[in-house]
Structure formats: structure tokens, C-alpha cells
Design a protein around this motif. Structure first.
Motif, PDB file in Angstrom:
ATOM      1  N   GLU A  12      55.201   8.110  -6.130  1.00 19.09           N
ATOM      2  CA  GLU A  12      53.780   8.580  -6.369  1.00 19.09           C
ATOM      3  C   GLU A  12      52.769   9.160  -6.016  1.00 19.09           C
ATOM      4  O   GLU A  12      52.914   9.038  -4.461  1.00 19.09           O
ATOM      5  CB  GLU A  12      53.342   7.271  -6.794  1.00 19.09           C
ATOM      6  CG  GLU A  12      52.548   6.898  -7.282  1.00 19.09           C
ATOM      7  CD  GLU A  12      51.820   5.495  -7.935  1.00 19.09           C
ATOM      8  OE1 GLU A  12      50.991   5.356  -8.467  1.00 19.09           O
ATOM      9  OE2 GLU A  12      52.274   4.728  -7.213  1.00 19.09           O
ATOM     10  N   THR A  26      46.673   7.243  -7.134  1.00 19.48           N
ATOM     11  CA  THR A  26      46.358   8.247  -8.099  1.00 19.48           C
ATOM     12  C   THR A  26      45.429   7.526  -8.729  1.00 19.48           C
ATOM     13  O   THR A  26      44.728   6.911  -9.789  1.00 19.48           O
ATOM     14  CB  THR A  26      45.990   9.844  -8.244  1.00 19.48           C
ATOM     15  OG1 THR A  26      47.614   9.544  -8.529  1.00 19.48           O
ATOM     16  CG2 THR A  26      46.805  10.184  -7.361  1.00 19.48           C
ATOM     17  N   ALA A  27      46.201   6.003  -9.539  1.00 25.40           N
ATOM     18  CA  ALA A  27      45.534   5.613 -11.049  1.00 25.40           C
ATOM     19  C   ALA A  27      44.366   5.292 -10.283  1.00 25.40           C
ATOM     20  O   ALA A  27      44.110   4.620 -11.907  1.00 25.40           O
ATOM     21  CB  ALA A  27      46.872   4.818 -10.603  1.00 25.40           C
ATOM     22  N   LYS A 182      51.169   2.253 -20.773  1.00 22.02           N
ATOM     23  CA  LYS A 182      51.229   2.433 -19.639  1.00 22.02           C
ATOM     24  C   LYS A 182      49.574   3.449 -19.502  1.00 22.02           C
ATOM     25  O   LYS A 182      48.752   2.875 -19.241  1.00 22.02           O
ATOM     26  CB  LYS A 182      52.136   3.320 -18.712  1.00 22.02           C
ATOM     27  CG  LYS A 182      51.890   3.022 -17.110  1.00 22.02           C
ATOM     28  CD  LYS A 182      53.052   3.402 -16.288  1.00 22.02           C
ATOM     29  CE  LYS A 182      52.326   3.066 -15.126  1.00 22.02           C
ATOM     30  NZ  LYS A 182      53.650   4.065 -14.426  1.00 22.02           N
ATOM     31  N   THR A 183      49.409   4.340 -20.818  1.00 24.16           N
ATOM     32  CA  THR A 183      48.386   5.385 -20.209  1.00 24.16           C
ATOM     33  C   THR A 183      46.997   4.494 -20.783  1.00 24.16           C
ATOM     34  O   THR A 183      45.778   4.524 -19.836  1.00 24.16           O
ATOM     35  CB  THR A 183      47.943   6.504 -21.981  1.00 24.16           C
ATOM     36  OG1 THR A 183      49.431   7.241 -21.035  1.00 24.16           O
ATOM     37  CG2 THR A 183      47.130   7.034 -21.219  1.00 24.16           C
ATOM     38  N   ARG A 186      45.915   2.048 -17.583  1.00 27.46           N
ATOM     39  CA  ARG A 186      45.687   2.907 -16.418  1.00 27.46           C
ATOM     40  C   ARG A 186      44.042   3.063 -17.312  1.00 27.46           C
ATOM     41  O   ARG A 186      43.644   3.058 -16.031  1.00 27.46           O
ATOM     42  CB  ARG A 186      46.106   4.412 -16.870  1.00 27.46           C
ATOM     43  CG  ARG A 186      46.167   4.732 -15.357  1.00 27.46           C
ATOM     44  CD  ARG A 186      45.390   6.535 -15.235  1.00 27.46           C
ATOM     45  NE  ARG A 186      44.665   6.702 -13.678  1.00 27.46           N
ATOM     46  CZ  ARG A 186      44.796   8.130 -13.473  1.00 27.46           C
ATOM     47  NH1 ARG A 186      45.943   8.843 -13.873  1.00 27.46           N
ATOM     48  NH2 ARG A 186      44.411   8.301 -12.234  1.00 27.46           N
ATOM     49  N   GLU A 187      43.476   3.879 -17.961  1.00 26.97           N
ATOM     50  CA  GLU A 187      42.427   4.094 -18.665  1.00 26.97           C
ATOM     51  C   GLU A 187      41.818   2.968 -19.030  1.00 26.97           C
ATOM     52  O   GLU A 187      40.687   2.633 -18.406  1.00 26.97           O
ATOM     53  CB  GLU A 187      42.554   4.864 -19.939  1.00 26.97           C
ATOM     54  CG  GLU A 187      43.371   6.526 -20.363  1.00 26.97           C
ATOM     55  CD  GLU A 187      43.061   6.862 -18.496  1.00 26.97           C
ATOM     56  OE1 GLU A 187      41.645   7.218 -18.380  1.00 26.97           O
ATOM     57  OE2 GLU A 187      43.857   8.134 -18.237  1.00 26.97           O
ATOM     58  N   SER A 189      41.790  -0.142 -16.399  1.00 25.56           N
ATOM     59  CA  SER A 189      42.480  -0.223 -14.991  1.00 25.56           C
ATOM     60  C   SER A 189      40.807   0.186 -14.049  1.00 25.56           C
ATOM     61  O   SER A 189      39.427   0.041 -13.831  1.00 25.56           O
ATOM     62  CB  SER A 189      42.953   0.143 -14.370  1.00 25.56           C
ATOM     63  OG  SER A 189      42.853   0.203 -12.906  1.00 25.56           O
ATOM     64  N   ARG A 190      40.543   2.314 -15.302  1.00 23.14           N
ATOM     65  CA  ARG A 190      39.646   2.906 -14.775  1.00 23.14           C
ATOM     66  C   ARG A 190      38.584   2.272 -15.124  1.00 23.14           C
ATOM     67  O   ARG A 190      37.115   2.272 -14.514  1.00 23.14           O
ATOM     68  CB  ARG A 190      39.703   4.289 -14.798  1.00 23.14           C
ATOM     69  CG  ARG A 190      40.946   4.596 -14.137  1.00 23.14           C
ATOM     70  CD  ARG A 190      40.733   6.312 -13.922  1.00 23.14           C
ATOM     71  NE  ARG A 190      41.698   6.738 -14.991  1.00 23.14           N
ATOM     72  CZ  ARG A 190      41.423   8.409 -14.951  1.00 23.14           C
ATOM     73  NH1 ARG A 190      41.076   8.686 -13.874  1.00 23.14           N
ATOM     74  NH2 ARG A 190      41.365   8.842 -15.871  1.00 23.14           N
ATOM     75  N   ILE A 202      48.778  -2.642 -14.243  1.00 17.91           N
ATOM     76  CA  ILE A 202      49.219  -1.469 -14.818  1.00 17.91           C
ATOM     77  C   ILE A 202      51.367  -1.442 -14.477  1.00 17.91           C
ATOM     78  O   ILE A 202      51.852  -0.156 -15.051  1.00 17.91           O
ATOM     79  CB  ILE A 202      48.844   0.056 -14.349  1.00 17.91           C
ATOM     80  CG1 ILE A 202      48.740   0.416 -13.244  1.00 17.91           C
ATOM     81  CG2 ILE A 202      46.877  -0.144 -15.041  1.00 17.91           C
ATOM     82  CD1 ILE A 202      48.188   1.731 -12.855  1.00 17.91           C
ATOM     83  N   ASP A 203      51.218  -2.220 -13.559  1.00 16.93           N
ATOM     84  CA  ASP A 203      53.071  -2.654 -13.373  1.00 16.93           C
ATOM     85  C   ASP A 203      53.177  -2.611 -14.575  1.00 16.93           C
ATOM     86  O   ASP A 203      52.692  -3.313 -15.548  1.00 16.93           O
ATOM     87  CB  ASP A 203      52.724  -3.507 -12.276  1.00 16.93           C
ATOM     88  CG  ASP A 203      52.592  -2.334 -11.026  1.00 16.93           C
ATOM     89  OD1 ASP A 203      52.291  -2.167 -10.685  1.00 16.93           O
ATOM     90  OD2 ASP A 203      51.817  -4.010  -9.981  1.00 16.93           O
TER      91      ASP A 203
END
Length: 203
Positions: A12, A26-27, A182-183, A186-187, A189-190, A202-203
Motif C-alpha cells: 500500500e 493514501t486512503a 470498500k469504495t 473509503r469515500e 471515511s474521507r 475501511i479494513d
């Protein structure tokens, strides 16, 4: 190991936030690039050409990078970062999360409605519990304990969730594990970071 105590995936990529100085995956970061006219713009899809500059998906971090002219320092050249850069990032991440949820809905991975979510939580674990930020606190309090260790996505309003599900508004939803999950996480989370909500695993 990472700060959370889990082993890092050595494949990663890691980047350094120009505002906080913290390096990591980068997540939880947002990539920025400089356009031909010297303007800084967010590359939330991470596909734009050019050298990327990374900032934590956090409003305070982005605002600090603008205020302290950290983009120019990182680019080693004078660049222009708009004062409303964090607002622009928030709008882009909102749209990306809505699009990811729409894909999950089409794939049969996202389910909406209090009764539907309640039944799914009783029958099997879910990948994430989704609740509107302006939804009923009483109903949210009933569903959250049932979600167990599943992350909670609470950064979208009922109208914003409604756009993802093609409804006027949506208050409760559940996400199953699958290709686009997962997408979504991640989004979420951001965007949670931009809106000051609890972090999403996001694990």
C-alpha cells in the motif's frame, strides 16, 4: 504496525500530509495537483497528471494548507489555492460517496428503510450501517447497538442519501460486503473527516 495496531500492507503506497507532516496510507488523504495556470485543485479520483500533493481529509488540515501557503512550499513554486478549497473538496467527496452508494444499490448491496435495516441486522452482520445525519436520534439509537462492530456512515443528510437511492429522502440503510463496498467505506471515511464525524474503518 500502524497506529491502530494492525500490520501495514507493505504494497500500500504511503504519502505525507503537507499540513500535518504525518505519513501513512493514501486512503484517508486527498490528492491535489496544480493546473496549467498555477491553480491548485483537488484530484479526488487520483487520476490527474502531475505531481500530487496530499492533505488529510480534514477541513482544518486543508484550511491550514491554504492559509500557510503550504501548497506553494510543496510545489516549490508559487501556486494559487482558493480560500474555499475545503468546501470544494467536500462537494466532490459528497458526490463520490453518493455515486458509490448508487452502484452498491444497483448491485443489490445497499438496502434502505428502518424495517428493512432492522431485519438485516437481526439476521446477519452487515458491512456498514448508514444513517442520515439529520435522522431520528431515537431510531438511530435502536439500530446502532445491533450493528455490533460494523462501521457507521453518518455524514450524509436524508436528502443526500435520497439522491443515492433515487428517493426524496432516506434515513436508514445497510451495506453488505461486496465489490464496491470498500469504495463506499473509503469515500465515507474521507467525507466524515471533512464534516467532523466519527472515522469510518475501511479494513
Amino acid at each position: 504496525m500502524s497506529r491502530g495496531g494492525r500490520d501495514k500492507d507493505r504494497s500500500e503506497p504511503e504519502r505525507r500530509c503537507i499540513a500535518t507532516g504525518v505519513s501513512g496510507p493514501t486512503a484517508p488523504l486527498v490528492r491535489f495537483v496544480v493546473g496549467p495556470e498555477g491553480d491548485v485543485f483537488p484530484d479526488v479520483a487520483e487520476k490527474a497528471p502531475g505531481r500530487g500533493m496530499w492533505v488529510s481529509a480534514d477541513r482544518a488540515a486543508i484550511d491550514l494548507a491554504v492559509k500557510k501557503n503550504l501548497f506553494s512550499r510543496s510545489a516549490k513554486a508559487p501556486v494559487k489555492a482558493p480560500a474555499d478549497l475545503s468546501d470544494r473538496v467536500e462537494a466532490l467527496l459528497t458526490r463520490r460517496l453518493q455515486d458509490a452508494l448508487a452502484l452498491a444499490r444497483k448491485a443489490g448491496l445497499a438496502h434502505m428503510g428502518f424495517d428493512t435495516v432492522h431485519r438485516r441486522l437481526k439476521s446477519a452482520p452487515v458491512a456498514a450501517l448508514i444513517e442520515a445525519s439529520d435522522g431520528s436520534e431515537a431510531q438511530r439509537a435502536k439500530l446502532r447497538p445491533m450493528a455490533g462492530e460494523a462501521p457507521v456512515i453518518s455524514c450524509l443528510s436524508r436528502e443526500e442519501l435520497g439522491l443515492a437511492f433515487r428517493r426524496d429522502n432516506v434515513i436508514h440503510a445497510a451495506l453488505d460486503a461486496g465489490g464496491v463496498t470498500k469504495t463506499v467505506l473509503r469515500e465515507a471515511s474521507r467525507l466524515n473527516g471533512l464534516r467532523g464525524h466519527e472515522a469510518v474503518s475501511i479494513d
